[in-house]
Design an enzyme around this catalytic site. Structure first.
Site, PDB file in Angstrom:
ATOM      1  N   TYR A  52     -12.539 -42.842   3.275  1.00 23.06           N
ATOM      2  CA  TYR A  52     -13.499 -42.435   2.239  1.00 23.06           C
ATOM      3  C   TYR A  52     -14.900 -42.998   2.542  1.00 23.06           C
ATOM      4  CZ  TYR A  52     -15.305 -41.840  -2.568  1.00 23.06           C
ATOM      5  OH  TYR A  52     -16.037 -41.488  -3.674  1.00 23.06           O
ATOM      6  N   LYS A  63     -18.291 -40.880   3.277  1.00 23.18           N
ATOM      7  CA  LYS A  63     -19.473 -40.985   2.410  1.00 23.18           C
ATOM      8  C   LYS A  63     -20.685 -41.545   3.164  1.00 23.18           C
ATOM      9  CE  LYS A  63     -17.654 -39.298  -1.377  1.00 23.18           C
ATOM     10  NZ  LYS A  63     -18.150 -38.041  -1.932  1.00 23.18           N
TER      11      LYS A  63
END
Ligand code: NAI
Length: 247
Positions: free
Chosen positions: A155, A159
């Site tokens: 993640y 991002k």
């Protein structure tokens, strides 16, 4: 902020932060297009937007990783509404685990939705924005992408990728009337964070100077500003919305 005459596409708009963004844009007079994989939730969201006074709401069941579908739907939106002015790349997922337990499939899925999905949507929306020499693109990064977060290698990488992507798209499109910015939310109360174990929530709260979770509406306010005419001279930036978490 007025959005009359504008068409705004919000991915992951069925719930959470995306829904709050759609609500604010609709209240400002925009034609709102929700894109999501959760068809029933999205239908209910559209009904709530209409009840709140939305002029026009469209819903499309689209997986943002499916390029052919993304292209077809965005072409249809531009044809139906006459323009595609605002894109909020909000669809995102987590598949958390510690590095040594993280399977390659968890990595691939998170990168596909969070990063490739953002790329595909932006690429096919930008074609329509370029025609009008106007556009506002707002991407969802995360504090995890700025400072890292144990258990979120996939993640955080996706991002952080969104940050590099945002800065590059901003430079490519700056002379064409199109801005591209990102917001980096901290720890926000939505379905995504509701499923976290209590211990993880306690640890996250301890890292927030404001000592509380943020709300989807607080994140939506910043996104909607970046999507507005008022933010015309802001591009290539990442705005944390995190109660003071990021350094
Ligand atoms: P959420 O899980 O409530 O909403 C995400 C939406 O995206 C859902 O409606 C989901 O169905 C949709 N979606 C997922 N995969 C999709 C796909 N392949 N194609 C189309 N739609 C898809 O999450 P939340 O909390 O509202 O998050 C929104 C964005 O904000 C995400 O990008 C998330 O990573 C980011 N964010 C959230 C934070 C939080 O604390 N809640 C913190 C930092 C960033």
């Amino acid at each position: 902020m007025g959005f009359e005459g504008k068409t705004a596409v919000v991915t992951g708009g069925a719930r959470g932060i995306g829904f709050e963004v759609a609500l604010k844009l609709a209240k400002g007079g925009a034609t709102v297009v929700l894109i999501d994989v959760l068809e029933d939730v999205m239908t209910q969201a559209a009904a709530k937007l209409s009840a709140a006074g939305a002029k026009q709401v469209f819903t499309y069941k689209v997986d943002v990783t499916d390029e052919a579908r993304v292209e077809k739907v965005l072409d249809e939106v531009a044809e139906k509404t006459g323009s595609l002015d605002i894109l909020v790349n909000n669809a995102g997922i987590t598949r958390d685990d510690l590095l040594l337990r993280m399977e390659a499939a968890m990595w691939d899925l998170v990168m596909a939705v969070n990063l490739k999905g953002t790329f595909l949507m932006t690429k096919h929306a930008a074609r329509h924005m370029l025609r009008k020499r106007y556009g506002r693109i707002v991407n969802l990064s995360s504090v995890s992408g700025l400072v890292g977060n144990a258990g979120q290698a996939n993640y955080s990488a996706s991002k952080a990728g969104v940050v590099g992507f945002t800065r590059t798209v901003a430079r490519e499109l700056a002379k064409k009337g199109i801005t591209c910015n990102a917001v980096a939310p901290g720890f926000i109360k939505t379905d995504m964070t509701d499923v976290l174990p209590e211990k993880a929530k306690e640890m996250a709260l301890a890292a927030i100077p404001m000592a509380r979770m943020g709300t989807a509406e607080e994140v939506a306010s910043v996104i909607v500003f970046l999507a507005s005419d008022e933010a015309a001279y802001v591009t290539g930036h990442v705005v944390p919305v995190d109660g003071g978490m990021a350094p």
